[in-house]
Design a protein around this motif. Structure first.
Motif, PDB file in Angstrom:
ATOM      1  N   GLY A 132       0.782  -1.225   0.000  1.00  0.00           N
ATOM      2  CA  GLY A 132       0.000   0.000   0.000  1.00  0.00           C
ATOM      3  C   GLY A 132       0.814   1.275   0.000  1.00  0.00           C
ATOM      4  O   GLY A 132       0.248   2.366  -0.059  1.00  0.00           O
ATOM      5  N   GLU A 133       2.160   1.160   0.039  1.00  0.00           N
ATOM      6  CA  GLU A 133       3.027   2.334   0.054  1.00  0.00           C
ATOM      7  C   GLU A 133       3.834   2.388  -1.237  1.00  0.00           C
ATOM      8  O   GLU A 133       4.193   1.356  -1.810  1.00  0.00           O
ATOM      9  CB  GLU A 133       3.992   2.276   1.245  1.00  0.00           C
ATOM     10  N   LEU A 134       4.124   3.602  -1.701  1.00  0.00           N
ATOM     11  CA  LEU A 134       4.965   3.751  -2.866  1.00  0.00           C
ATOM     12  C   LEU A 134       6.375   3.250  -2.546  1.00  0.00           C
ATOM     13  O   LEU A 134       6.903   3.497  -1.471  1.00  0.00           O
ATOM     14  CB  LEU A 134       5.028   5.209  -3.308  1.00  0.00           C
ATOM     15  N   ALA A 135       6.960   2.538  -3.503  1.00  0.00           N
ATOM     16  CA  ALA A 135       8.315   2.010  -3.340  1.00  0.00           C
ATOM     17  C   ALA A 135       9.146   2.413  -4.553  1.00  0.00           C
ATOM     18  O   ALA A 135       8.630   2.550  -5.663  1.00  0.00           O
ATOM     19  CB  ALA A 135       8.283   0.491  -3.196  1.00  0.00           C
ATOM     20  N   LEU A 136      10.432   2.618  -4.342  1.00  0.00           N
ATOM     21  CA  LEU A 136      11.338   3.074  -5.383  1.00  0.00           C
ATOM     22  C   LEU A 136      12.400   2.010  -5.648  1.00  0.00           C
ATOM     23  O   LEU A 136      12.976   1.460  -4.713  1.00  0.00           O
ATOM     24  CB  LEU A 136      12.021   4.388  -4.975  1.00  0.00           C
ATOM     25  N   GLU A 137      12.664   1.744  -6.933  1.00  0.00           N
ATOM     26  CA  GLU A 137      13.648   0.734  -7.291  1.00  0.00           C
ATOM     27  C   GLU A 137      14.460   1.211  -8.485  1.00  0.00           C
ATOM     28  O   GLU A 137      13.906   1.557  -9.523  1.00  0.00           O
ATOM     29  CB  GLU A 137      12.964  -0.591  -7.637  1.00  0.00           C
ATOM     30  N   ARG A 138      15.773   1.250  -8.345  1.00  0.00           N
ATOM     31  CA  ARG A 138      16.644   1.591  -9.463  1.00  0.00           C
ATOM     32  C   ARG A 138      16.789   0.361 -10.337  1.00  0.00           C
ATOM     33  O   ARG A 138      17.228  -0.678  -9.900  1.00  0.00           O
ATOM     34  CB  ARG A 138      18.007   2.053  -8.948  1.00  0.00           C
ATOM     35  N   ILE A 139      16.377   0.469 -11.614  1.00  0.00           N
ATOM     36  CA  ILE A 139      16.303  -0.712 -12.465  1.00  0.00           C
ATOM     37  C   ILE A 139      17.301  -0.698 -13.620  1.00  0.00           C
ATOM     38  O   ILE A 139      17.475  -1.713 -14.283  1.00  0.00           O
ATOM     39  CB  ILE A 139      14.883  -0.901 -13.034  1.00  0.00           C
ATOM     40  N   ALA A 140      17.951   0.431 -13.873  1.00  0.00           N
ATOM     41  CA  ALA A 140      18.902   0.473 -14.984  1.00  0.00           C
ATOM     42  C   ALA A 140      19.871   1.624 -14.799  1.00  0.00           C
ATOM     43  O   ALA A 140      19.516   2.679 -14.268  1.00  0.00           O
ATOM     44  CB  ALA A 140      18.165   0.622 -16.330  1.00  0.00           C
ATOM     45  N   VAL A 141      21.108   1.404 -15.246  1.00  0.00           N
ATOM     46  CA  VAL A 141      22.111   2.467 -15.260  1.00  0.00           C
ATOM     47  C   VAL A 141      22.792   2.478 -16.618  1.00  0.00           C
ATOM     48  O   VAL A 141      22.890   1.452 -17.290  1.00  0.00           O
ATOM     49  CB  VAL A 141      23.170   2.276 -14.146  1.00  0.00           C
TER      50      VAL A 141
END
Length: 608
Positions: free
Chosen positions: A251-260
């Motif tokens: 139910g909470e926004l989550a952040l994920e770095r998926i590419a560099v």
């Protein structure tokens, strides 16, 4: 062990370095209440800004000037912490080095990821004469960090060792594109500077953390589930791209770095040079040719003109003065000007042209010999590099799914609203409907200071006082394994790529490959090819890639002699650990007696 009093974020930049800090005692206890930006301060760094003139600045230019003996004979460059100082770091080093380039070290950070040299050898300043002492990229980076450490201890610690920088909690930023070897060398430089305990953080993530810190809790209203956020970081010397996905977790926004993206040597310095050449060409057409000394002055003038006009759109013209040379000028000066339209045309058309989504950076025609040095991009068009980066991502089947829905800009170049808008419009043209509708800019401020601020905020987040971005390794890493096959005359055994650390593997985690056994030679020198890929994101630990050319690239060679009876063959499995600072440890474990051999990075570069 002394308990830290401060969290310190250090942005060791290619062109400029910044230090931010916050007192741990002032950290909020509520993880849903991110740190306020005014609780994170910027260190005013003492540095020479002229010959014998010391002042403090929030930004320390990442330049080192090696003065000649006569320049330091009267102690004109004595530092409060070093009265016998013979090296100059900062603003004066940049300005004086522009006049005497063979005594200046620039872009030490970019040299740290140069795989064609031994980065522990004294190769800088590149092409220096014999009477100028040399330094390795690691030592040069250590000098900049050493100046930062001494400045902190002078201004913040005084006589209290508990407040010394080396006793604080330090987060040092690196490009997301830095591979494991470049990260290891960065750590080594910090250790040489007396900073033995640091944690590395990727710069685009730090920029995003800075935005969270400055936004407070309302950041949740500025991004939404399903957003694909591009962090576009263009500074003085480099361009860096990262993608962060916004998802939902309980139910909470989550952040994920998926590419560099790759480490791209193109930035504001390229733009200054392009403007200078444009001006000099026009002056030559009018009968006035500039010599190399005058060109260096013109480049500095173009930098100031660029910043003034791009930062103030109502400025239509900027005067440029060039010191005269030779008797024909009788010591006079040359005057010209840069116009707003001229600057925008050179920069927009040359660095941010519109292009197709499937565009590729242009390559130079192959020339048999090139000067050794940094691997500058042959194509300065940032938009084509960005198109290539997005095209390589496997996010959704259609092209639109690879185009960001939001952009967070960072870096000194991105202060200019016209350049930010140009990038958004270029990406908008890649949408099937051909418009920038749906791509929004995430407003930020103080782009020069954001990475250091974000690093300090990350320290708070690790203590439970902020939002964390899920990240892990920005590449997949592999070890070369020789194939077991009959010998064939004139044909070496093919080398397969064994995945030892997949994309996204978290710092501080361990893994092993126990379902496969390998053969290890001990007691004599052996080598291991260390490989990496920024596009193969689904390979699991232990996966073997037979045909890896193209998707997987050589990074460096690990060379060592492992303990044991010379020439012995040992059956082993492999264990892997990604350290807290983001470097990789590989262990070969005997299948018979549980003896371990650690593979160390000696950073012995493979031949060109």
């Amino acid at each position: 062990m002394i308990e830290p009093v401060y969290i310190i974020g250090i942005d060791l930049g290619t062109t400029n370095s910044v230090v931010a800090y916050t007192a741990i005692a002032d950290s909020p206890d509520d993880p849903e209440n991110p740190e306020k930006p005014d609780r994170i301060s910027i260190l005013e760094i003492p540095q020479f800004v002229g010959a014998g003139v010391m002042e403090t600045r929030q930004v320390l230019p990442s330049f080192i000037y090696i003065p000649s003996p006569h320049e330091t004979s009267d102690h004109a460059f004595s530092l409060p912490w070093d009265t016998e100082n013979h090296m100059i770091v900062g603003e004066y080093a940049r300005d004086r080095g522009a006049e005497v380039p063979h005594r200046m070290i620039a872009s030490a950070k970019s040299w740290l990821c140069h795989t064609m040299i031994d980065r522990n050898k004294d190769v800088l300043p590149w092409g220096r004469p014999d009477d100028v002492p040399g330094f390795s990229p690691v030592a040069a980076s250590a000098m900049i960090l050493g100046h930062i450490r001494n400045a902190w201890n002078f201004r913040m610690a005084g006589d209290d060792p508990a407040l010394n920088m080396e006793n604080q909690e330090i987060f040092l930023t690196v490009p997301a594109s830095f591979d494991a070897v470049a990260r290891e060398l960065t750590v080594r430089a910090a250790e040489m500077a007396g900073l033995a305990h640091i944690t590395l953080l990727e710069e685009p993530q730090a920029a995003f953390y800075s935005w969270i810190a400055s936004s407070g809790d309302p950041w949740r209203k500025k991004v939404r589930k399903g957003d694909l956020v591009l962090v576009c970081d263009i500074g003085g010397g480099t361009a860096d791209f990262s993608l962060i996905r916004v998802s939902e977790d309980n139910g909470e926004l989550a952040l994920e770095r998926i590419a560099v993206g790759d480490h791209l040597l193109v930035g504001g310095d390229n733009m200054d040079l392009a403007l200078a050449y444009d001006v000099s060409r026009k002056m030559a057409d009018a009968g006035t040719r500039l010599d190399p000394w005058q060109m260096r002055g013109l480049i500095q003038n173009c930098r100031m003109a660029k910043e003034a006009i791009l930062s103030h759109p109502d400025t239509s013209e900027y005067p440029v003065t060039i010191l005269g040379r030779g008797s024909s000028l009788i010591g006079g000066t040359l005057k010209t000007s840069l116009t707003s339209d001229g600057i925008k045309n050179v920069i927009m058309d040359g660095f941010f042209p519109f292009c197709a989504f499937d565009a590729q950076p242009k390559k130079d025609s192959r020339i048999g010999l090139k000067e050794a040095g940094l691997f500058y991009e042959s194509d300065p068009a940032v938009t084509r590099h960005l198109a290539r980066f997005l095209n390589r991502q496997v996010i959704e089947k259609d092209a639109g799914g690879r185009i960001p829905t939001a952009v967070l800009f960072n870096g000194g170049v991105m202060k200019a609203a016209s350049l930010r808008d140009r990038i958004i419009r270029a990406m908008g043209s890649w949408h099937p409907d051909g418009s920038k509708t749906g791509i929004r800019e995430i407003a930020t401020h103080d782009t020069d200071l954001a990475v250091a601020r974000g690093a300090a905020y990350y320290g708070l987040a690790r203590r439970g006082s902020g939002i964390r971005i899920r990240g892990g390794l920005g590449k997949s890493y592999y070890i070369g394994v020789a194939a077991s096959m009959p010998a064939v005359p004139g044909m070496p055994a093919p080398v397969k790529a064994l995945c030892v650390a997949p994309f996204g593997m978290e710092e501080g985690t361990d893994a092993n490959i126990r379902d496969k056994e390998f053969v290890l030679v001990v007691g004599e020198p052996v080598r291991f090819d260390f490989l990496g890929s920024s596009v193969r994101k689904t390979d699991a630990i232990g996966h073997i890639v037979e045909d890896w050319q193209g998707d997987i690239e050589e990074i460096t060679t690990i060379e060592t002699s492992l303990d044991g009876e010379p020439g012995s063959i040992i059956r082993v499995t492999i264990e892997i650990r990604v350290t807290e600072i983001g470097t990789i440890e590989l262990w070969c474990v005997s299948a018979d007696d549980d003896k371990h051999w650690k593979l160390e990075f000696n950073v012995r570069e493979q031949a060109g």
